[in-house]
Write an enzyme that holds these catalytic residues in place. Structure first.
Site, mmCIF file in Angstrom:
data_model
loop_
_atom_site.group_PDB
_atom_site.id
_atom_site.type_symbol
_atom_site.label_atom_id
_atom_site.label_comp_id
_atom_site.label_asym_id
_atom_site.label_seq_id
_atom_site.Cartn_x
_atom_site.Cartn_y
_atom_site.Cartn_z
ATOM 1 N N THR A 51 -22.944 -3.835 -12.735
ATOM 2 C CA THR A 51 -21.383 -2.913 -11.893
ATOM 3 C C THR A 51 -20.166 -3.667 -12.026
ATOM 4 O O THR A 51 -19.323 -2.768 -12.582
ATOM 5 C CB THR A 51 -21.971 -2.079 -11.157
ATOM 6 O OG1 THR A 51 -23.746 -1.737 -11.436
ATOM 7 C CG2 THR A 51 -21.573 -1.099 -10.705
ATOM 8 N N TYR B 138 -2.642 -6.017 15.030
ATOM 9 C CA TYR B 138 -2.041 -6.950 15.004
ATOM 10 C C TYR B 138 -1.532 -8.193 15.751
ATOM 11 O O TYR B 138 -2.392 -8.436 16.978
ATOM 12 C CB TYR B 138 -0.916 -6.321 14.460
ATOM 13 C CG TYR B 138 -0.707 -5.143 13.040
ATOM 14 C CD1 TYR B 138 -0.751 -5.261 11.934
ATOM 15 C CD2 TYR B 138 -0.058 -3.911 13.942
ATOM 16 C CE1 TYR B 138 -1.145 -4.407 11.233
ATOM 17 C CE2 TYR B 138 0.083 -3.020 12.904
ATOM 18 C CZ TYR B 138 -0.423 -3.241 11.734
ATOM 19 O OH TYR B 138 -0.134 -2.077 10.372
ATOM 20 N N LYS C 141 -12.600 -5.047 -3.735
ATOM 21 C CA LYS C 141 -13.349 -5.466 -3.418
ATOM 22 C C LYS C 141 -14.565 -4.983 -3.513
ATOM 23 O O LYS C 141 -14.753 -4.231 -3.515
ATOM 24 C CB LYS C 141 -13.070 -4.736 -1.496
ATOM 25 C CG LYS C 141 -11.194 -5.096 -1.366
ATOM 26 C CD LYS C 141 -11.914 -4.311 0.683
ATOM 27 C CE LYS C 141 -10.396 -4.676 1.318
ATOM 28 N NZ LYS C 141 -9.371 -4.220 0.385
ATOM 29 N N ASP D 271 -6.580 -6.075 -5.074
ATOM 30 C CA ASP D 271 -7.932 -5.694 -3.352
ATOM 31 C C ASP D 271 -8.805 -4.628 -3.563
ATOM 32 O O ASP D 271 -8.529 -4.196 -3.164
ATOM 33 C CB ASP D 271 -6.662 -5.321 -2.100
ATOM 34 C CG ASP D 271 -7.274 -5.829 -0.980
ATOM 35 O OD1 ASP D 271 -8.709 -6.498 -1.643
ATOM 36 O OD2 ASP D 271 -6.811 -5.268 0.017
ATOM 37 N N ASP E 292 -20.792 -4.651 -6.028
ATOM 38 C CA ASP E 292 -21.986 -4.187 -6.088
ATOM 39 C C ASP E 292 -22.948 -5.014 -6.825
ATOM 40 O O ASP E 292 -22.035 -6.120 -6.506
ATOM 41 C CB ASP E 292 -21.166 -2.430 -7.234
ATOM 42 C CG ASP E 292 -22.288 -1.746 -6.906
ATOM 43 O OD1 ASP E 292 -23.627 -2.058 -6.786
ATOM 44 O OD2 ASP E 292 -22.143 -0.099 -7.060
ATOM 45 N N LYS F 74 0.191 -8.411 -3.414
ATOM 46 C CA LYS F 74 -1.451 -7.959 -3.188
ATOM 47 C C LYS F 74 -1.615 -5.672 -3.606
ATOM 48 O O LYS F 74 -0.754 -5.657 -2.440
ATOM 49 C CB LYS F 74 -2.051 -7.447 -1.581
ATOM 50 C CG LYS F 74 -3.343 -7.363 -1.512
ATOM 51 C CD LYS F 74 -4.037 -7.616 -0.239
ATOM 52 C CE LYS F 74 -3.524 -7.072 0.335
ATOM 53 N NZ LYS F 74 -4.236 -5.163 0.671
ATOM 54 N N THR F 75 -2.163 -5.115 -4.069
ATOM 55 C CA THR F 75 -2.270 -4.410 -4.696
ATOM 56 C C THR F 75 -3.712 -3.426 -4.407
ATOM 57 O O THR F 75 -4.426 -4.190 -5.126
ATOM 58 C CB THR F 75 -1.399 -3.740 -6.686
ATOM 59 O OG1 THR F 75 -2.572 -4.229 -6.958
ATOM 60 C CG2 THR F 75 -0.335 -4.571 -6.294
ATOM 61 N N HIS F 76 -3.027 -2.330 -4.951
ATOM 62 C CA HIS F 76 -4.391 -1.404 -4.342
ATOM 63 C C HIS F 76 -4.076 -0.193 -5.838
ATOM 64 O O HIS F 76 -3.756 1.198 -5.555
ATOM 65 C CB HIS F 76 -4.678 -0.479 -3.397
ATOM 66 C CG HIS F 76 -5.285 -1.076 -2.075
ATOM 67 N ND1 HIS F 76 -6.811 -1.291 -2.204
ATOM 68 C CD2 HIS F 76 -4.439 -1.771 -1.098
ATOM 69 C CE1 HIS F 76 -6.496 -2.838 -0.920
ATOM 70 N NE2 HIS F 76 -5.695 -2.584 -0.381
ATOM 71 N N ASP G 53 1.448 -1.549 -0.162
ATOM 72 C CA ASP G 53 -0.107 0.124 0.266
ATOM 73 C C ASP G 53 0.873 0.502 -0.353
ATOM 74 O O ASP G 53 1.296 2.072 0.961
ATOM 75 C CB ASP G 53 -1.334 0.129 1.259
ATOM 76 C CG ASP G 53 -1.816 -1.304 0.886
ATOM 77 O OD1 ASP G 53 -1.910 -1.517 0.334
ATOM 78 O OD2 ASP G 53 -2.406 -1.416 2.251
#
Length: 467
Positions: free
Chosen positions: A308, A416, A301, A299, A304, A268-270, A246
């Site tokens: 969509t 955590y 998520k 990622d 909808d 894992k990317t955004h 992130d």
């Protein structure tokens, strides 16, 4: 008051009785322990709590909880003496107010020391542990007044929990015999009863969650292509580490992936963080993934309606259909998101069953619904994101976020737990680590440390199951 004096006091107040008693299990017993009486004797309660507090002081925990109802007074006494906070687990859920099973102030990830008066089969402790873990808490140690030595300690041990006690039942019998409070015949009869009524293995539980399979077993039965790739990489690299990258810029993302690529199995990317995410960025990501042999998880998520999420997945800006090995999906819209994405992509789908924030709305009912949906699509859904295993489906991988070697939290609601706790207590298959790596002074060394810790925990779990 020493141990002998305490045991004699138990006998004096009829907390230990001999005769013919019917237990709540329906079994007949030649002795009966009733430590609820202790609350009526403040001096005795004070002595017992002092001894429990002394034992508790040597254990690592954040918060105390007594198994309802007999151990509530014991937990309160230890809480006051050791100046540790306490929570209360209800025996039944309220039908009014906040309807919570756990009362008190706590954070997800807090380690709970569980107190009990008497341990027989361990069932009461395990029921309480289940409720606490459902609430995002961790349990490693249990502390009890008396172990009846009928298998409860072994049951707890096989489930990964340690039991500490002040007395064993045979110690009580021996003290009473030596002090001529019971006859040799009564002593022998009670010892024979214990020997004949001891559980040799943990009692089966109809709705219990089975231990996770090892990667080779999961690979041999997998129906999901991306899941198969991930498991193969895990075995080859001896890693179960997923990096949550992130970071704020594409350059930082590429640099981080280059540094830690040899240690991770998935990045894992955004990508919606980056204003300049384009075809060139996609190609660079794919090159890094191929060179270091890791998969790419976006990622996103998705959450909808079906029409969509299809349009979002096929967005010309992010082009997920070109490069994402897997994507995350919420089930807030039901199974329609899963079905819609399955019609347009072969990417593995990972359902968000539970978040790692302390005030998450993904409660137990939501988690169960999400897992039920995941279980219906073995060829599309490769796993779930969750804090602990809540399903019996061996084909679903569990990805556990909120993992940090420091096992602390932040000021944004994140909580955590350690890699060891994630693998051995929460039954994770893969751990997701973010700031513990990308905010480290040396991300490559941090990634190596997380990889080694998580893999060692996985191997310990495998060896325990084999043993």
């Amino acid at each position: 008051m020493n141990s002998t004096a305490l045991i004699l006091r138990f006998f004096e107040i009829n907390a230990v009785q001999f005769g013919n008693f019917t237990l709540k299990t329906g079994l007949h017993s030649p002795f009966y322990l009733d430590f609820r009486k202790i609350v009526s004797y403040p001096d005795l309660l004070k002595e017992i709590c002092a001894l429990l507090a002394e034992k508790a002081a040597s254990l690592q925990y954040d918060i105390l909880c007594g198994v309802p109802y007999a151990a509530l007074s014991l937990a309160s006494g230890v809480s006051l003496l050791n100046e540790k906070p306490q929570i209360i687990k209800r025996k039944e859920r309220k039908v009014y107010g906040n309807k919570q099973m756990i009362e008190g102030v706590y954070r997800a990830g807090d380690v709970v020391l569980l107190l009990e008066d008497i341990v027989t089969s361990g069932a009461s402790l395990l029921e309480t542990i289940e409720e606490l873990e459902n609430g995002g808490l961790q349990v490693s140690d249990c502390l009890a007044l008396v172990d009846r030595q009928q298998g409860g300690k072994n049951v707890l041990h096989t489930r990964g929990y340690r039991l500490h006690t002040l007395f064993t039942i045979t110690q009580i019998f021996e003290t009473l015999l030596q002090n001529k409070k019971i006859s040799q015949e009564v002593y022998d009869n009670c010892c024979d009863y214990i020997a004949a009524n001891t559980l040799q293995s943990p009692p089966p539980k109809a709705n219990s969650v089975p231990p996770p399979l090892n990667y080779a077993q999961q690979l041999s039965s997998s129906q999901q292509p991306v899941q198969q790739k991930l498991l193969q990489i895990a075995l080859e690299k001896q890693s179960n580490l997923v990096l949550s990258a992130d970071v704020d810029t594409l350059d930082a993302l590429f640099d981080l992936a280059e540094q830690v690529g040899e240690h991770i199995v998935m990045l894992k990317t955004h990508t919606d963080i980056f204003a300049n995410f384009d075809t060139a960025a996609i190609e660079r990501l794919q090159q890094l993934a191929q060179r270091h042999r890791f998969l790419l998880m976006e990622d996103r998520k998705f959450g909808d309606i079906g029409n969509t999420v299809q349009k979002q997945f096929l967005s010309p800006q992010y082009q997920l259909n070109r490069w994402a090995d897997c994507v995350t999906v919420h089930c807030i819209a039901g199974a329609s998101s899963i079905e819609a994405l399955s019609r347009i992509t072969d990417a593995g789908l990972i359902i968000i069953a539970q978040m790692s924030t302390k005030d998450t709305l993904t409660d137990e009912a939501y988690q169960q619904k999400a897992i039920e949906i995941a279980e219906k699509y073995p060829q599309q859904v490769m796993g779930v994101v969750a804090q602990s295993k809540k399903h019996r489906a061996s084909h679903l991988l569990q990805f556990t976020p909120g993992v940090h070697l420091a096992s602390a939290g932040d000021d944004k609601g994140q909580s955590y737990h350690s890699p060891r706790a994630a693998l051995l207590e929460r039954n994770a298959d893969f751990v997701i680590v973010g700031r513990g790596i990308y905010e480290a002074a040396n991300p490559a060394e941090a990634a190596r440390a997380y990889r080694e810790a998580a893999w060692q925990a996985y191997m310990e779990r495998v060896e325990t199951q084999v043993g």
